[in-house]
Write an enzyme that holds these catalytic residues in place. Structure first.
Site, short mmCIF file in Angstrom:
data_model
loop_
_atom_site.label_atom_id
_atom_site.label_comp_id
_atom_site.label_asym_id
_atom_site.label_seq_id
_atom_site.Cartn_x
_atom_site.Cartn_y
_atom_site.Cartn_z
N GLU A 46 9.32 -11.12 -38.02
CA GLU A 46 9.58 -10.88 -36.59
C GLU A 46 11.09 -10.72 -36.31
OE1 GLU A 46 7.39 -13.45 -37.64
OE2 GLU A 46 5.74 -12.05 -37.30
N ASP A 90 17.13 -23.48 -38.00
CA ASP A 90 17.27 -22.86 -36.67
C ASP A 90 18.54 -23.39 -36.00
OD1 ASP A 90 16.65 -21.34 -34.46
OD2 ASP A 90 15.09 -22.68 -33.72
N GLY A 91 19.12 -22.58 -35.13
CA GLY A 91 20.24 -23.03 -34.31
C GLY A 91 21.60 -22.46 -34.71
N SER A 138 6.49 -21.08 -35.81
CA SER A 138 7.07 -19.73 -35.94
C SER A 138 6.53 -18.95 -37.14
CB SER A 138 8.60 -19.81 -36.00
OG SER A 138 9.11 -20.42 -34.85
N ARG A 184 7.97 -25.75 -32.88
CA ARG A 184 7.13 -24.58 -33.19
C ARG A 184 7.09 -24.36 -34.69
NH1 ARG A 184 9.79 -22.03 -28.87
NH2 ARG A 184 11.50 -21.27 -30.15
N TRP A 191 13.13 -8.66 -37.37
CA TRP A 191 13.57 -7.27 -37.22
C TRP A 191 13.76 -6.91 -35.76
CZ3 TRP A 191 15.02 -5.11 -41.67
CH2 TRP A 191 14.41 -5.52 -42.86
N GLY A 238 22.76 -19.52 -33.97
CA GLY A 238 23.29 -18.82 -32.80
C GLY A 238 23.84 -19.81 -31.77
N LEU A 255 15.44 -27.37 -60.08
CA LEU A 255 14.98 -27.18 -58.70
C LEU A 255 14.36 -25.79 -58.58
CD1 LEU A 255 15.10 -28.06 -55.58
CD2 LEU A 255 17.16 -26.68 -55.47
N ARG A 281 15.45 -8.49 -33.65
CA ARG A 281 16.80 -8.86 -33.18
C ARG A 281 17.67 -7.62 -33.08
NH1 ARG A 281 18.57 -14.80 -35.37
NH2 ARG A 281 16.60 -15.79 -34.85
N HIS A 306 25.83 -17.85 -38.56
CA HIS A 306 25.08 -17.52 -39.78
C HIS A 306 25.92 -17.83 -41.03
CE1 HIS A 306 21.91 -16.05 -37.37
NE2 HIS A 306 22.48 -14.92 -37.01
C1 FPP Z 1 18.67 -19.45 -37.51
O1 FPP Z 1 19.40 -19.47 -36.36
C2 FPP Z 1 19.00 -18.26 -38.30
C3 FPP Z 1 18.30 -17.79 -39.35
C4 FPP Z 1 17.09 -18.43 -39.86
C5 FPP Z 1 18.73 -16.57 -40.03
C6 FPP Z 1 19.72 -16.67 -41.13
C7 FPP Z 1 19.86 -17.87 -42.00
C8 FPP Z 1 21.03 -18.12 -42.62
C9 FPP Z 1 22.23 -17.26 -42.41
C10 FPP Z 1 21.13 -19.20 -43.57
C11 FPP Z 1 21.48 -18.68 -44.94
C12 FPP Z 1 20.36 -18.22 -45.78
C13 FPP Z 1 20.48 -17.79 -47.08
C14 FPP Z 1 19.27 -17.41 -47.83
C15 FPP Z 1 21.76 -17.67 -47.80
P1 FPP Z 1 19.13 -18.55 -35.07
O2 FPP Z 1 19.88 -17.29 -35.20
O3 FPP Z 1 17.67 -18.40 -34.88
O4 FPP Z 1 19.78 -19.47 -33.99
P2 FPP Z 1 19.48 -19.59 -32.42
O5 FPP Z 1 18.02 -19.89 -32.27
O6 FPP Z 1 20.35 -20.74 -32.00
O7 FPP Z 1 19.89 -18.30 -31.81
#
Ligand code: FPP
Length: 246
Positions: A72, A25-26, A201, A199, A74, A28, A136, A76, A42
């Site tokens: 969930e 998470d994080g 989630s 959380r 989707w 964004g 792994l 966004r 991302h």
């Molecule tokens: C988390 O931050 C974002 C995600 C879980 C979505 C995408 C994950 C990646 C791009 C990592 C790469 C994954 C793979 C399989 C190659 P957020 O958008 O929820 O951040 P925020 O809460 O700060 O807005």
């Protein structure tokens, strides 16, 4: 190199989590703090995924599960969803050879059939060509929801009841376990969540019944080996009781 050796020595190699799960998470917030678009967060998040995979391999953690996209997510904005799905496709394509070279087996957890066809094709190919690898196991949760997983398990159990392979009174916790996307894998020992939120989630809600939870304020794109070692050190201090009196 000296730094690497001394870091690894901080953890007890005999008490490693055998299954590590991560709520990344994080991305964004990482981007926002830098005045960048969310997509930049991302993209940096993908680099952090590569880093944690190689750290799990070097520390000998055998199973890693990462939460990439929830049922969930989707909700966004459409452009962010499309960006993420494209990014997964691109990253998987780019890393295919590395998965083979590094003996990594890839499983996908989630309602795969609802994803775009091009991504499904890529995922099926990767799952197939890595299926005999054993250094792994990397489970990538995409279009994953813990409740959806339990619903899917119930539907598949009901089918087996109709087929008379099992009787209603014979359904146990193991029946449910064996019908989850994670069938055949042990439950996570340690669940890490980045970016400070306390959380779950809707992540692995069945499997984490006795998982140790560790939260860090560090945003996912910044999560590095030192953070991972910190989490494992904390995990190694926990007394796991599984409901017993110790
Ligand atoms: C988390 O931050 C974002 C995600 C879980 C979505 C995408 C994950 C990646 C791009 C990592 C790469 C994954 C793979 C399989 C190659 P957020 O958008 O929820 O951040 P925020 O809460 O700060 O807005």
């Amino acid at each position: 190199m000296i730094k690497k050796v001394s870091q690894d020595k901080l953890i007890d190699s005999k008490k490693l989590p055998q299954h590590l799960a991560i709520i990344m998470d994080g991305n964004g917030r990482w981007a926002k703090e830098r005045g960048l678009p969310r997509s930049a967060g991302h993209m940096e998040g993908v680099k952090a995924v590569k880093r944690v995979i190689s750290n799990c391999i070097s520390l000998n953690i055998p199973i890693l599960t990462i939460f990439a996209f929830s049922t969930e997510n989707w909700k966004r904005p459409k452009n962010e969803v499309l960006y993420l799905l494209k990014l997964f496709n691109k990253a998987l394509n780019k890393e295919k050879e590395n998965f083979i070279k590094n003996n990594i087996r890839i499983n996908f957890l989630g309602r795969i059939k609802d994803l775009p066809n091009s991504l499904i094709k890529q995922m099926n190919e990767i799952a197939k060509i890595t299926s005999n690898n054993n250094k792994l196991i990397l489970n990538i949760a995409i279009n994953y929801g813990g409740r959806a997983e339990i619903v899917d398990a119930i539907n598949s159990i009901i089918s087996t009841v109709y087929e008379k392979k099992i009787k209603i009174g014979d359904i146990t916790e193991n029946t449910i376990r064996d019908n989850l996307y994670t069938h055949g894998l042990p439950d996570p020992d340690l669940l890490i969540r980045t970016a400070g939120e306390m959380r779950i989630s809707n992540f692995m809600i069945w499997q984490i019944a006795y998982t140790e939870f560790w939260v860090t304020p560090v945003y996912w794109p910044d999560f590095d080996k030192i953070n991972l070692i910190e989490a494992i050190r904390d995990f190694q201090k926990r007394v796991r009781k599984f409901g017993r009196k110790v």
